[in-house]
Design an enzyme around this catalytic site. Structure first.
Site, mmCIF file in Angstrom:
data_model
loop_
_atom_site.group_PDB
_atom_site.id
_atom_site.type_symbol
_atom_site.label_atom_id
_atom_site.label_comp_id
_atom_site.label_asym_id
_atom_site.label_seq_id
_atom_site.Cartn_x
_atom_site.Cartn_y
_atom_site.Cartn_z
ATOM 1 N N GLY A 105 37.587 -61.697 87.790
ATOM 2 C CA GLY A 105 36.177 -62.013 87.054
ATOM 3 C C GLY A 105 35.658 -60.562 86.562
ATOM 4 N N ASN B 153 35.982 -59.152 83.544
ATOM 5 C CA ASN B 153 35.507 -59.344 82.282
ATOM 6 C C ASN B 153 34.407 -60.380 82.239
ATOM 7 O OD1 ASN B 153 37.306 -58.163 79.923
ATOM 8 N ND2 ASN B 153 38.920 -58.942 81.551
ATOM 9 N N ILE C 136 46.572 -73.624 81.202
ATOM 10 C CA ILE C 136 46.974 -73.753 79.527
ATOM 11 C C ILE C 136 45.945 -75.019 79.079
ATOM 12 C CG2 ILE C 136 48.581 -74.445 77.999
ATOM 13 C CD1 ILE C 136 49.701 -72.056 79.356
ATOM 14 N N LEU C 137 45.071 -75.011 78.213
ATOM 15 C CA LEU C 137 44.382 -75.935 77.751
ATOM 16 C C LEU C 137 45.033 -76.849 76.880
ATOM 17 C CD1 LEU C 137 40.973 -74.020 77.112
ATOM 18 C CD2 LEU C 137 41.563 -75.763 78.848
ATOM 19 N N ASN D 45 40.265 -65.947 73.964
ATOM 20 C CA ASN D 45 40.908 -65.224 75.335
ATOM 21 C C ASN D 45 41.206 -63.845 75.111
ATOM 22 O OD1 ASN D 45 42.425 -65.483 77.642
ATOM 23 N ND2 ASN D 45 44.102 -65.450 76.680
ATOM 24 N N HIS E 194 43.869 -60.980 76.362
ATOM 25 C CA HIS E 194 44.950 -60.683 76.857
ATOM 26 C C HIS E 194 45.423 -59.210 77.027
ATOM 27 C CE1 HIS E 194 49.146 -61.691 77.775
ATOM 28 N NE2 HIS E 194 49.489 -60.597 76.803
ATOM 29 N N GLU F 27 47.569 -74.099 70.501
ATOM 30 C CA GLU F 27 48.599 -74.781 71.500
ATOM 31 C C GLU F 27 49.512 -73.602 71.937
ATOM 32 O OE1 GLU F 27 48.753 -75.382 67.449
ATOM 33 O OE2 GLU F 27 46.999 -76.121 68.770
ATOM 34 N N ASP G 294 49.073 -67.493 74.023
ATOM 35 C CA ASP G 294 48.773 -66.083 73.401
ATOM 36 C C ASP G 294 49.131 -66.112 71.961
ATOM 37 O OD1 ASP G 294 47.942 -65.404 75.975
ATOM 38 O OD2 ASP G 294 49.929 -64.915 76.775
ATOM 39 N N GLU H 29 39.635 -53.573 77.720
ATOM 40 C CA GLU H 29 39.359 -54.939 77.921
ATOM 41 C C GLU H 29 37.718 -55.109 77.726
ATOM 42 O OE1 GLU H 29 41.345 -57.742 80.268
ATOM 43 O OE2 GLU H 29 43.023 -56.516 80.416
HETATM 44 C C1 GRF Z 1 42.864 -59.572 82.258
HETATM 45 O O1 GRF Z 1 43.601 -58.403 82.424
HETATM 46 C C2 GRF Z 1 42.784 -60.335 81.165
HETATM 47 O O2 GRF Z 1 43.244 -59.762 80.060
HETATM 48 C C3 GRF Z 1 43.793 -61.355 81.559
HETATM 49 O O3 GRF Z 1 43.513 -61.775 82.890
HETATM 50 C C4 GRF Z 1 42.913 -60.680 83.420
HETATM 51 C C5 GRF Z 1 41.717 -60.980 84.163
HETATM 52 O O4 GRF Z 1 40.860 -60.080 84.770
HETATM 53 N N1 GRF Z 1 43.799 -62.509 80.810
HETATM 54 P P1 GRF Z 1 39.274 -60.287 85.125
HETATM 55 O O5 GRF Z 1 39.463 -61.595 85.985
HETATM 56 O O6 GRF Z 1 38.568 -60.417 84.101
HETATM 57 O O7 GRF Z 1 39.172 -58.964 86.056
#
Ligand code: GRF
Length: 191
Positions: free
Chosen positions: A13, A15, A93-94, A108, A110, A143, A146, A175
């Site tokens: 968590g 991000n 996956i939604l 999202n 990535h 769908e 990524d 990120e």
């Molecule tokens: C991140 O590296 C994001 O890019 C990927 O999953 C990871 C999640 O990290 N989709 P966090 O839970 O936000 O720390």
């Protein structure tokens, strides 16, 4: 106030925490309405208690099938008047049905420069491929895993003394910057 966010997570968590902080400090033009985790062990949820928005655990296993789980997810997001759904380390996956309902409203992050290194362990894949630059991408979710339209990216240079761990850290730092900048831009531009 800006755009209303719903954040979906499954794990660490970082991000999510970064987005929450940016909103509370009014660094970006957005407001978190709800954080939903599908993992009871998301320790980060402790850190966001009593911040003026809802926190919910909604797990697939508590529903008869994926459709009912997603219906619940969608209804909860709607109840909170969420405009933009931010996936942040959300591992489910939604379905097409859910994404149709939330068309161009789910984004999202990535940890690679898409379209390279889709799927899990993207940082490792990039490192092992010996690319000289990697980074992160925020994209719309469709769908294809990524595979949705890219909104923005940030680049990280892979130095000779980097290893997988240092690369992961470097990318995560980018990120955090990228995700809030994208949310802020979308909020200003309108969805
Ligand atoms: C991140 O590296 C994001 O890019 C990927 O999953 C990871 C999640 O990290 N989709 P966090 O839970 O936000 O720390």
């Amino acid at each position: 106030m800006g755009i209303s966010l719903g954040i979906l997570i499954s794990g660490r968590g970082s991000n999510m925490l970064n987005i929450v902080k940016a909103c509370l400090k009014k660094k970006i033009n957005a407001e978190v309405k709800i954080v939903i985790s599908n993992n009871t062990k998301s320790e980060c949820l402790e850190k966001i208690k009593n911040k003026g928005f809802k926190i919910k655990i909604i797990q697939n296993k508590d529903f008869k099938n994926k459709e009912l789980y997603e219906e619940k997810l969608s209804n909860v997001l709607k109840t909170e008047k969420v405009e933009l759904v931010c996936l942040a380390g959300y591992t489910k996956i939604l379905s097409e049905k859910f994404l149709k309902k939330w068309k161009n409203r789910v984004i999202n992050i990535h940890p690679s420069l898409l379209p390279s290194f889709k799927g899990l362990n993207a940082q490792e894949k990039a490192f092992n491929y010996k690319v000289k630059y990697s980074g992160c991408t925020v994209h719309y979710v469709n769908e294809e895993l990524d595979g949705g339209e890219i909104i923005d990216q940030r680049v990280v240079k892979i130095e000779k003394d980097d290893d997988i761990d240092s690369l992961k850290k470097k990318i995560l730092k980018e990120e955090h910057k990228l995700y809030i900048s994208v949310i802020d831009k979308l909020s200003k531009k309108g969805l």
